[in-house]
Design an enzyme around this catalytic site. Sequence first.
Site, PDB file in Angstrom:
ATOM      1  N   SER A  25       0.817  -1.214   0.000  1.00  0.00           N
ATOM      2  CA  SER A  25       0.000   0.000   0.000  1.00  0.00           C
ATOM      3  C   SER A  25       0.851   1.263   0.000  1.00  0.00           C
ATOM      4  O   SER A  25       1.832   1.364   0.732  1.00  0.00           O
ATOM      5  CB  SER A  25      -0.877  -0.006   1.243  1.00  0.00           C
ATOM      6  OG  SER A  25      -1.595   1.191   1.312  1.00  0.00           O
ATOM      7  N   MET A  26       0.441   2.202  -0.812  1.00  0.00           N
ATOM      8  CA  MET A  26       1.125   3.490  -0.835  1.00  0.00           C
ATOM      9  C   MET A  26       0.152   4.547  -1.324  1.00  0.00           C
ATOM     10  O   MET A  26      -0.399   4.423  -2.418  1.00  0.00           O
ATOM     11  CB  MET A  26       2.307   3.390  -1.796  1.00  0.00           C
ATOM     12  CG  MET A  26       3.215   4.521  -1.634  1.00  0.00           C
ATOM     13  SD  MET A  26       4.879   3.954  -1.908  1.00  0.00           S
ATOM     14  CE  MET A  26       5.629   5.530  -1.996  1.00  0.00           C
ATOM     15  N   HIS A  27      -0.088   5.540  -0.516  1.00  0.00           N
ATOM     16  CA  HIS A  27      -0.948   6.642  -0.944  1.00  0.00           C
ATOM     17  C   HIS A  27      -0.200   7.415  -2.017  1.00  0.00           C
ATOM     18  O   HIS A  27       0.965   7.746  -1.848  1.00  0.00           O
ATOM     19  CB  HIS A  27      -1.235   7.548   0.251  1.00  0.00           C
ATOM     20  CG  HIS A  27      -2.172   8.654  -0.062  1.00  0.00           C
ATOM     21  ND1 HIS A  27      -3.525   8.546   0.129  1.00  0.00           N
ATOM     22  CD2 HIS A  27      -1.957   9.871  -0.591  1.00  0.00           C
ATOM     23  CE1 HIS A  27      -4.101   9.662  -0.247  1.00  0.00           C
ATOM     24  NE2 HIS A  27      -3.171  10.491  -0.688  1.00  0.00           N
ATOM     25  N   TYR A 167      -1.907   5.137  13.512  1.00  0.00           N
ATOM     26  CA  TYR A 167      -3.291   5.378  13.097  1.00  0.00           C
ATOM     27  C   TYR A 167      -4.238   4.835  14.179  1.00  0.00           C
ATOM     28  O   TYR A 167      -3.809   4.213  15.161  1.00  0.00           O
ATOM     29  CB  TYR A 167      -3.559   4.731  11.739  1.00  0.00           C
ATOM     30  CG  TYR A 167      -2.718   5.295  10.609  1.00  0.00           C
ATOM     31  CD1 TYR A 167      -2.529   6.672  10.482  1.00  0.00           C
ATOM     32  CD2 TYR A 167      -2.111   4.457   9.667  1.00  0.00           C
ATOM     33  CE1 TYR A 167      -1.757   7.199   9.446  1.00  0.00           C
ATOM     34  CE2 TYR A 167      -1.343   4.978   8.630  1.00  0.00           C
ATOM     35  CZ  TYR A 167      -1.168   6.350   8.526  1.00  0.00           C
ATOM     36  OH  TYR A 167      -0.402   6.864   7.503  1.00  0.00           O
ATOM     37  N   ARG A 312       7.512   0.755  -2.843  1.00  0.00           N
ATOM     38  CA  ARG A 312       8.280   1.661  -3.701  1.00  0.00           C
ATOM     39  C   ARG A 312       8.967   0.954  -4.875  1.00  0.00           C
ATOM     40  O   ARG A 312       9.033   1.525  -5.975  1.00  0.00           O
ATOM     41  CB  ARG A 312       9.294   2.435  -2.836  1.00  0.00           C
ATOM     42  CG  ARG A 312       8.625   3.312  -1.790  1.00  0.00           C
ATOM     43  CD  ARG A 312       9.630   3.908  -0.824  1.00  0.00           C
ATOM     44  NE  ARG A 312      10.333   2.869  -0.081  1.00  0.00           N
ATOM     45  CZ  ARG A 312      11.402   3.077   0.675  1.00  0.00           C
ATOM     46  NH1 ARG A 312      11.903   4.292   0.773  1.00  0.00           N
ATOM     47  NH2 ARG A 312      11.971   2.091   1.329  1.00  0.00           N
ATOM     48  N   ARG A 565      24.536  30.587   5.560  1.00  0.00           N
ATOM     49  CA  ARG A 565      24.278  32.021   5.767  1.00  0.00           C
ATOM     50  C   ARG A 565      22.826  32.271   6.179  1.00  0.00           C
ATOM     51  O   ARG A 565      22.539  33.193   6.923  1.00  0.00           O
ATOM     52  CB  ARG A 565      24.598  32.789   4.484  1.00  0.00           C
ATOM     53  CG  ARG A 565      26.075  32.697   4.104  1.00  0.00           C
ATOM     54  CD  ARG A 565      26.339  33.274   2.739  1.00  0.00           C
ATOM     55  NE  ARG A 565      25.506  32.626   1.725  1.00  0.00           N
ATOM     56  CZ  ARG A 565      25.501  32.938   0.446  1.00  0.00           C
ATOM     57  NH1 ARG A 565      26.258  33.914   0.005  1.00  0.00           N
ATOM     58  NH2 ARG A 565      24.732  32.283  -0.408  1.00  0.00           N
ATOM     59  N   LEU A 658      18.837  22.016  -8.506  1.00  0.00           N
ATOM     60  CA  LEU A 658      18.713  20.827  -9.338  1.00  0.00           C
ATOM     61  C   LEU A 658      19.110  19.587  -8.559  1.00  0.00           C
ATOM     62  O   LEU A 658      20.083  19.578  -7.839  1.00  0.00           O
ATOM     63  CB  LEU A 658      19.602  20.915 -10.575  1.00  0.00           C
ATOM     64  CG  LEU A 658      19.338  19.706 -11.454  1.00  0.00           C
ATOM     65  CD1 LEU A 658      18.377  20.025 -12.562  1.00  0.00           C
ATOM     66  CD2 LEU A 658      20.607  19.109 -11.991  1.00  0.00           C
ATOM     67  N   ALA A 660      18.764  14.956  -8.840  1.00  0.00           N
ATOM     68  CA  ALA A 660      18.595  13.882  -9.822  1.00  0.00           C
ATOM     69  C   ALA A 660      17.130  13.721 -10.209  1.00  0.00           C
ATOM     70  O   ALA A 660      16.814  13.389 -11.356  1.00  0.00           O
ATOM     71  CB  ALA A 660      19.148  12.582  -9.248  1.00  0.00           C
TER      72      ALA A 660
HETATM   73  P1  NAP Z   1      22.159  23.393  -2.331  1.00  0.00           P
HETATM   74  O1  NAP Z   1      21.159  22.503  -1.750  1.00  0.00           O
HETATM   75  O2  NAP Z   1      21.723  24.501  -3.212  1.00  0.00           O
HETATM   76  O3  NAP Z   1      23.008  23.993  -1.119  1.00  0.00           O
HETATM   77  C1  NAP Z   1      24.021  24.909  -1.311  1.00  0.00           C
HETATM   78  C2  NAP Z   1      24.466  25.447   0.044  1.00  0.00           C
HETATM   79  O4  NAP Z   1      25.474  26.404  -0.168  1.00  0.00           O
HETATM   80  C3  NAP Z   1      23.394  26.136   0.806  1.00  0.00           C
HETATM   81  O5  NAP Z   1      23.496  25.726   2.159  1.00  0.00           O
HETATM   82  C4  NAP Z   1      23.668  27.626   0.672  1.00  0.00           C
HETATM   83  O6  NAP Z   1      23.272  28.168   1.909  1.00  0.00           O
HETATM   84  C5  NAP Z   1      25.155  27.657   0.399  1.00  0.00           C
HETATM   85  N1  NAP Z   1      25.567  28.665  -0.565  1.00  0.00           N
HETATM   86  C6  NAP Z   1      25.002  28.958  -1.757  1.00  0.00           C
HETATM   87  N2  NAP Z   1      25.690  29.916  -2.372  1.00  0.00           N
HETATM   88  C7  NAP Z   1      26.729  30.228  -1.582  1.00  0.00           C
HETATM   89  C8  NAP Z   1      27.796  31.153  -1.688  1.00  0.00           C
HETATM   90  N3  NAP Z   1      27.921  31.940  -2.753  1.00  0.00           N
HETATM   91  N4  NAP Z   1      28.679  31.232  -0.677  1.00  0.00           N
HETATM   92  C9  NAP Z   1      28.544  30.454   0.410  1.00  0.00           C
HETATM   93  N5  NAP Z   1      27.559  29.556   0.567  1.00  0.00           N
HETATM   94  C10 NAP Z   1      26.661  29.441  -0.428  1.00  0.00           C
HETATM   95  O7  NAP Z   1      23.225  22.588  -3.168  1.00  0.00           O
HETATM   96  P2  NAP Z   1      23.971  21.232  -2.871  1.00  0.00           P
HETATM   97  O8  NAP Z   1      24.071  20.928  -1.448  1.00  0.00           O
HETATM   98  O9  NAP Z   1      25.213  21.371  -3.639  1.00  0.00           O
HETATM   99  O10 NAP Z   1      23.045  20.159  -3.535  1.00  0.00           O
HETATM  100  C11 NAP Z   1      22.804  20.198  -4.958  1.00  0.00           C
HETATM  101  C12 NAP Z   1      21.507  19.492  -5.276  1.00  0.00           C
HETATM  102  O11 NAP Z   1      21.629  18.117  -5.000  1.00  0.00           O
HETATM  103  C13 NAP Z   1      20.370  20.022  -4.437  1.00  0.00           C
HETATM  104  O12 NAP Z   1      19.222  20.157  -5.211  1.00  0.00           O
HETATM  105  C14 NAP Z   1      20.187  18.976  -3.404  1.00  0.00           C
HETATM  106  O13 NAP Z   1      18.849  18.892  -2.997  1.00  0.00           O
HETATM  107  C15 NAP Z   1      20.606  17.712  -4.143  1.00  0.00           C
HETATM  108  N6  NAP Z   1      21.090  16.742  -3.166  1.00  0.00           N
HETATM  109  C16 NAP Z   1      20.175  16.056  -2.454  1.00  0.00           C
HETATM  110  C17 NAP Z   1      20.589  15.169  -1.518  1.00  0.00           C
HETATM  111  C18 NAP Z   1      19.579  14.381  -0.731  1.00  0.00           C
HETATM  112  O14 NAP Z   1      19.932  13.646   0.146  1.00  0.00           O
HETATM  113  N7  NAP Z   1      18.317  14.477  -1.000  1.00  0.00           N
HETATM  114  C19 NAP Z   1      21.923  14.963  -1.268  1.00  0.00           C
HETATM  115  C20 NAP Z   1      22.856  15.680  -2.008  1.00  0.00           C
HETATM  116  C21 NAP Z   1      22.411  16.588  -2.950  1.00  0.00           C
HETATM  117  P3  NAP Z   1      23.369  29.690   2.272  1.00  0.00           P
HETATM  118  O15 NAP Z   1      23.048  30.440   1.020  1.00  0.00           O
HETATM  119  O16 NAP Z   1      22.366  29.877   3.373  1.00  0.00           O
HETATM  120  O17 NAP Z   1      24.750  29.911   2.777  1.00  0.00           O
HETATM  121 FE1  SF4 Z   2      10.577   6.547  -3.980  1.00  0.00          FE
HETATM  122 FE2  SF4 Z   2      13.157   6.987  -4.502  1.00  0.00          FE
HETATM  123 FE3  SF4 Z   2      12.197   4.469  -4.483  1.00  0.00          FE
HETATM  124 FE4  SF4 Z   2      11.520   6.123  -6.421  1.00  0.00          FE
HETATM  125  S1  SF4 Z   2      13.582   5.386  -5.985  1.00  0.00           S
HETATM  126  S2  SF4 Z   2      10.144   4.798  -5.286  1.00  0.00           S
HETATM  127  S3  SF4 Z   2      11.404   8.091  -5.352  1.00  0.00           S
HETATM  128  S4  SF4 Z   2      12.273   5.855  -2.751  1.00  0.00           S
END
Ligand code: NAP
Ligand code: SF4
Length: 674
Positions: A25-27, A167, A312, A565, A658, A660
Amino acid sequence: MRYPKLLEPLDLGFTTIKNRSIMGSMHTGLEEMEGGFERMAGYFAERAAAGVGMIITGGIFPNAESSRGGATMSNDEEVGNHRMVTSAVHAADPDVKICMQILHPGPLASTRELVAPSAVKSRIGRHVPNALDKAGIAKQISDHAHCAAMAQKAGYDGVEIIGSAGYLISTFLVEKTNLREDEYGGPFENRMRFALEIVEAVRAAVGPSFIVIFRIAAMDMLEGGMSWDEIVTLAQALERVGVTIISTHFTWHESAVPTIATMVPRAAFTGVTGRLRQHVSVPVITSNRINMPDVAEAVLARGDADLVSMARPFLADSEFMRKTIEGREDEINTCIACNQACLDHTFSGILTSCLVNPRACHETQLNYLPVLSPQRIAVVGAGPAGLAYATTAAQRGHSVTLFEASQEIGGQFNLAKRIPGKEEFHETIRYYKRMIEVHNIDLRLGVRADANILQAAGFDKVVVSTGITPRVPDIAGIDHPSVVGYIDVIQGRKPVGKRVAVIGAGGIGFDVCELITHSGPSGALDRNVFAAEWGVDFENHPRGGVTGVEPRVARADREVFLLQRKDSKVGSGLGKTTGWTHRLTLARRGVKMLNAVEYVKIDDAGLHIRQGGMPELLEVDTIIFCAGQEPARGLFDELAAMGIAADLIGGAFEAAELDAKAAIKQASYLAAAA
Ligand code: NAP
Ligand code: SF4
């Protein structure tokens, strides 16, 4: 046969489940969407046609007071909607069973009329629930029975009653949420009365030849949760009152132990199901982090369960069972347990899909149809966007050449897979490698395709997916030898000292902190390490599996500051369902998370910052910048200057925010239209 246990039919006496796989099940959000039932019919029928044994729908509410604005099943109009789904599934394969899950959220409902055994607010609930009186209890029982009868009328083969997760039914079972002093509270025989009366009423309403599954929390991960004796007592009593199958679930939504995130080892909890199975004679379902057929087969072969529920993994690949049956398991697009496009969406009120498969829940809208006029397409860059585009376009019949400057495909996935707890990313890379072979893509590794090469080859279309370059923050002294970029750290190319400042607390800042504070084997690969890290006792099963068990934190000998920041909570932008696990892990390892930081300069003394206007020196020997990315679009600009049109996708198109999920989705939609 490779998977004799998984593919073995299960005779329930009055009917047979054709194999041991269940789409759990998954909503999804389709339940409430305009036209959602037509789409749900397509979504489930595709999985039915591909060989799953039984499907269980997302939770359907038995009455208005339980509804979170969600779909209820209580009248003939709703029966008509559900009939679209059951008819589509049975038309796809009459042997596939489909059951409707009856879900009463109790204290997790968002309505003001929410009800519970006692007025005890859930840690994650919105309101204090109204304690049910006797008439209210009787109404809930009869509403469950009516809901089940309506499900039968709609053509379902059975129902699953959810008695876990925090629940309604589960809150009767647990001492701390049931403070009643009448016959529904106090000793366990009273606390389980509500569950048993529901099953009795449901069985009376649907007759003997209808599947009734009860989902039990076999380890609820709550301090003061259910004891092992209570779980066994409940399971045996459920059997006596007529359940067909007992399904085991782990956790309540409010518990502080991850049970489905990617850091959880595969099949971590099935041993608990196995212990329970020894106490009952009805079939038992197990679940949680079972994402490949060999894992399911091993669980069944060990005797841990009679059936394996995977929710999933069927989002990630609708053809999971067909590929299993045909011995093409290396073609399965594996669920990496990221939650990013499924549960994070569900809990944010966004339609569910899947990071690795954007077609999930969009089966009637996004289709990869064969092309009438195949084109020669060049895709430059084999990261997530380039891989998704190349494999989708090639699957449709285009002739695709994929250029990759490095010696391996994967792009940012190759960084993710090195983070302890994110090992599942290896599977995504394996999947794409296989798809490149299956669809005869001409892969050119180690080739940096420039505009001249592309022009000379005369491709019909060029797609640029050249990714990103890390943003270098504009801080005085950023060229100091103590400063390193995250790619060098993750790839192990630069040493990291004992005192570290990480600039940027996005997903990558957290990943880097996980990597540099980690010690010993990955908990995702070792159940004992996971159990120690999260304070779970699988052997003695104290109340909830966790009561009185202190997490034992293994950490690298390193002092780490994680900085941003913004003045928001550090890590507040991480995934809704997994962010807390990352924040908690780093906090337990002593990482100091600072917000509202102003970077002043870097010199031999360390990183100079200001916080709340006050100057501070972080005496660190390494500064790692994880400050986001900029698009790497040099090739695109070069092509444009030569008058060559190209499509730009992934990080090269838009680096900000951005991930994946966005990259694969954008590439898949574009390739579907190419
Ligand atoms: P991000 O999520 O955009 O984070 C960048 C960080 O750098 C922020 O904390 C920002 O915070 C800081 N920053 C931005 N510009 C800056 C500057 N000019 N000087 C100093 N600090 C700055 O980017 P990311 O961590 O590189 O991740 C990239 C993408 O991959 C994201 O969309 C992320 O969601 C995804 N990702 C997801 C996961 C996951 O587990 N779901 C893991 C890895 C990556 P401040 O501006 O507050 O300082
Ligand atoms: Fe959910 Fe990630 Fe599994 Fe896709 S790969 S079903 S988004 S947990």
